[in-house]
Scaffold this motif. Structure first.
Motif, short mmCIF file in Angstrom:
data_model
loop_
_atom_site.label_atom_id
_atom_site.label_comp_id
_atom_site.label_asym_id
_atom_site.label_seq_id
_atom_site.Cartn_x
_atom_site.Cartn_y
_atom_site.Cartn_z
N LYS A 1 -56.76 22.15 13.85
CA LYS A 1 -58.19 21.88 13.87
C LYS A 1 -58.69 21.64 15.29
O LYS A 1 -57.88 21.29 16.17
CB LYS A 1 -58.53 20.69 12.95
N THR B 1 -59.66 23.61 28.03
CA THR B 1 -59.53 25.04 28.31
C THR B 1 -60.06 25.88 27.16
O THR B 1 -60.81 26.84 27.36
CB THR B 1 -58.05 25.42 28.58
N ALA B 2 -59.68 25.50 25.95
CA ALA B 2 -60.16 26.26 24.79
C ALA B 2 -61.64 25.99 24.55
O ALA B 2 -62.36 26.87 24.05
CB ALA B 2 -59.35 25.90 23.55
N PHE C 1 -52.78 25.96 16.37
CA PHE C 1 -53.84 24.95 16.43
C PHE C 1 -54.40 24.80 15.02
O PHE C 1 -54.84 25.78 14.43
CB PHE C 1 -55.00 25.37 17.34
N PHE D 1 -61.94 25.60 12.86
CA PHE D 1 -62.31 26.58 13.88
C PHE D 1 -63.26 27.62 13.29
O PHE D 1 -64.16 28.10 13.96
CB PHE D 1 -61.05 27.24 14.47
N GLU E 1 -53.26 30.61 29.22
CA GLU E 1 -53.89 30.17 27.97
C GLU E 1 -54.90 31.22 27.50
O GLU E 1 -54.90 31.62 26.34
CB GLU E 1 -54.62 28.84 28.17
N GLY F 1 -57.98 19.37 25.48
CA GLY F 1 -58.23 20.75 25.04
C GLY F 1 -59.47 21.38 25.64
O GLY F 1 -60.14 22.19 24.99
N GLN G 1 -63.69 20.35 21.78
CA GLN G 1 -63.89 21.71 21.25
C GLN G 1 -64.95 21.69 20.15
O GLN G 1 -65.83 22.54 20.09
CB GLN G 1 -62.56 22.26 20.72
N GLN H 1 -61.12 13.57 28.89
CA GLN H 1 -59.84 13.30 29.53
C GLN H 1 -58.96 14.54 29.61
O GLN H 1 -59.16 15.47 28.83
CB GLN H 1 -59.07 12.26 28.70
N THR H 2 -57.98 14.48 30.49
CA THR H 2 -56.99 15.55 30.51
C THR H 2 -56.24 15.56 29.17
O THR H 2 -56.06 14.52 28.55
CB THR H 2 -55.96 15.34 31.63
N GLY H 3 -55.87 16.75 28.76
CA GLY H 3 -55.10 16.86 27.52
C GLY H 3 -55.95 16.86 26.27
O GLY H 3 -55.44 16.76 25.16
#
Ligand code: ADP
Ligand code: MG
Length: 596
Positions: free
Chosen positions: A24, A54-55, A22, A4, A90, A52, A29, A48-50
């Motif tokens: 990595k 949102t971040a 989190f 990150f 989140e 990440g 992302q 795909q969903t899941g």
């Protein structure tokens, strides 16, 4: 792979990321964050969903906005209330070290004044569902004329849900030169069109293949007769004692019905769909997250994007209308490196859909048989044995040990074990002892009368129907409760608008007729009569149904409306009242009951 830190995130965010554990960046992302941090660009990200997402937009947005200003700078549109709340939570976690940051959630079904107050406190970021957002704009409760970043999250779903016009309207209140970031799991044509319309030379990133499901999910299907769908569902649940699953139905009504039946049959289940209040949905989601509920029955819209880890099974009680939706459904499981199973219960007429889905997800389904009764008993027994074996001993019991020991003085260990298990197991055994084979063979058209020999059945007409708030399950319940008959004693329930039909074995005929002689429900006569039975009803499918409709049904209907006409003066009011009373009668909480 980058860390990150390598992606260029600031200390405030890095600290929060450490707090959240989190380690990595995920692939989306890793790809999106540097672009969004360094460039002022529009972006289309498919993942795909899941994965990440949102971040992927949240981190850059929080880093780029000025949290010392009180101007709204970022707007995130998301399709559902649940998702809106989830994203807001989140973002609050991500931004917990960003001084002065306010994130406001705007969604329908909750107080608009409270939400307006949140915005007024100086929300730099607003997360909203399109409907409520539009509302707040027209009431001038929000000002998005200065936003710099707009995110369309789950864009495919928002368009599926018909939010295109709302989105267009909302974006027309935002500045031309903002950046628009579009996140979506799939890329149907409408999404491409939206991207073209609202975005300027967007960069595109794709994680995995477009429209491809998670690698960790295996896909299975079960072929049954459509009337056995519910029984099949129960067996799948019973064959997986530690199931933690989302069960998808096509309509709100089916969702509610399946959940109610499961609850009545002793399972820990709950429903989530658009007809429930926000509060009800929150309660159910909380119970599911904390695993008080093992089976969440959901519509596609209500379950979209909901992020609950460790879901073991996704069960497609019915296949979705849009095959692409299957990807979203199965994406609820197999997350965070865990494996998951996506099961589909299909009837013969739907089998070809499985082939189409295989083409989309680029994976093969495994055809599996619905477990038979004895297999389930064995699984349950072994599961119980393991549970007992692994149970930590509660020493509060010690003082009672002596008297318990006395009671079992004569009992051998073997006997004791057998007795002990019988307490739990007999229930299952009795239920499944004579359970039939639910597997439908594609070759022969199986008998559809549910094992009931129609020549030995009596068919009845009853003068209540959909208008009185009944569907076939509710009517069946109503009859079962009133007549004190078992579930299987009433069959081929066929509900029409103002009247219905049902069958029982002939042996119950007298009791049914007698019971409904001069029977009143909330002041209204409920009339039951034997119809001319030619083995019709559900069993004969369309032919039987039509025959009923014409023969018995046609003139019965006239009779029934005739009796209404006798009360012409009070008719409409009385009927309305009757209807609502019927509804409340059936809306009462169900008795909690065991599986059998
Ligand atoms: P999507 O929007 O793509 O469906 P989410 O943004 O909801 O996915 O993220 C799914 C879950 O993964 C969330 O619980 C989130 O907190 C978690 N998550 C996101 N990024 C990471 C990461 N880099 N490492 C570990 N967990 C993550
Ligand atoms: Mg998401």
């Amino acid at each position: 792979m980058n860390t990150f830190h390598d992606l260029g995130l600031n200390e405030d965010l890095l600290k929060a990321i450490t707090d959240m554990g989190f380690e990595k960046p995920s692939e989306v992302q890793d790809k999106a964050i540097p672009i969004l941090l360094e460039e002022d660009t529009d972006l289309v990200a498919l993942a795909q969903t899941g994965t990440g997402k949102t971040a992927a937009f949240g981190f850059p947005m929080l880093q780029k906005i000025d949290s010392s200003s009180r101007t709204t700078q970022g707007l995130i549109l998301s399709p559902t209330r649940e998702l809106c709340i989830q994203i807001t939570n989140e973002l609050k976690l991500y931004g917990k070290y960003c001084k002065g940051l306010n994130v406001a959630a705007i969604y329908g079904g909750a107080s608009i004044t409270d939400q307006a107050r949140e915005v007024k406190r100086g929300a730099q970021v607003i997360v909203a569902t399109p409907g409520r957002m539009k509302d707040m704009i027209s009431r001038r409760l929000v000002d998005i004329t200065k936003i710099e970043y707009a995110v369309l999250d789950e864009a495919d779903e928002m368009l599926n849900m018909g939010f295109k016009e709302d989105i267009t309207e909302i974006l027309s209140h935002t500045p031309e030169d903002k950046n628009t970031w579009l996140f979506s799991a799939t890329m149907p044509k409408e999404v491409a069109r939206i991207a073209k319309k609202f975005m300027f030379e967007p960069q595109e990133i794709t994680v995995g293949h477009k429209n491809e499901g998670s690698k960790n999910v295996s896909h299975e299907y079960f072929l049954v007769n459509s009337r056995d769908r519910y029984q099949a569902l129960k067996r799948l649940a019973d064959a997986n004692p530690d199931i933690f699953s989302v069960i998808f139905c096509r309509t709100k009504r089916d969702t509610q019905r399946v959940a109610e039946n499961l609850i009545e049959d002793g399972y820990s289940a709950g429903a989530i769909h658009g007809d429930l209040s926000q509060n009800q949905r929150d309660i159910v989601m909380k119970q599911f997250r904390t695993k008080q509920i093992q089976m969440l029955v959901a519509t596609d819209v209500a379950a979209r994007g909901i992020d609950v880890d460790n879901i073991t099974h996704v069960i497609n009680y019915q296949l979705p209308d849009e095959i692409e939706t299957y990807t979203h459904r199965s994406g609820r499981t197999g997350r965070a490196g865990k494996t998951g199973v996506s099961m589909v219960i299909v009837s013969k007429s739907e089998v070809r859909k499985i082939k189409s889905i295989e083409r989309i997800i680029k994976k093969q389904f495994e055809k599996k048989p619905i477990p038979n009764g004895m297999e389930i008993c064995e699984i349950q027994l072994m599961s119980l044995a393991n549970k007992i074996h692994d149970t930590e001993i509660n020493h509060e019991i010690d003082p009672y040990l002596e008297s318990i020991n006395q009671l079992f003085e004569e009992t051998t260990k073997d006997e004791l074990i057998k007795k002990f298990f019988s307490v739990e197991f007999t229930r299952f055994f009795n239920y499944y002892n004579k359970a039939k084979d639910l597997n439908s063979s594609a070759e022969h058209s199986s008998s559809r009368d549910g094992g009931k020999n129609s020549s030995n059945a009596a068919r009845y007409f009853i003068n209540v129907g959909e208008k009185d708030g009944f569907d076939w399950m509710k009517l069946k319940d109503f009859l079962k409760d009133n007549l004190a008959l078992g579930k299987d004693d009433i069959f081929k329930v066929d509900v029409k608008e103002t009247f219905s039909f049902f069958n029982t074995e002939k042996e119950h005929q007298e009791r049914v007729i007698e019971y409904f002689t001069d029977f009143k429900e909330n002041g209204r006569f409920v009339n039951v009569e034997i119809t001319e039975n030619r083995g019709g009803g559900r069993g004969g499918r369309d032919r039987g149904r039509r025959r009923d409709g014409r023969k018995g049904g046609g003139d019965r209907k006239r009779r029934f409306s005739g009796s209404k006409e006798n009360n012409e003066g009070r008719r409409s009011r009385r009927n309305d009242r009757d209807k609502s009373e019927f509804k409340t009668t059936h809306a009462r909480p169900r008795r909690s009951r065991r599986r059998d």
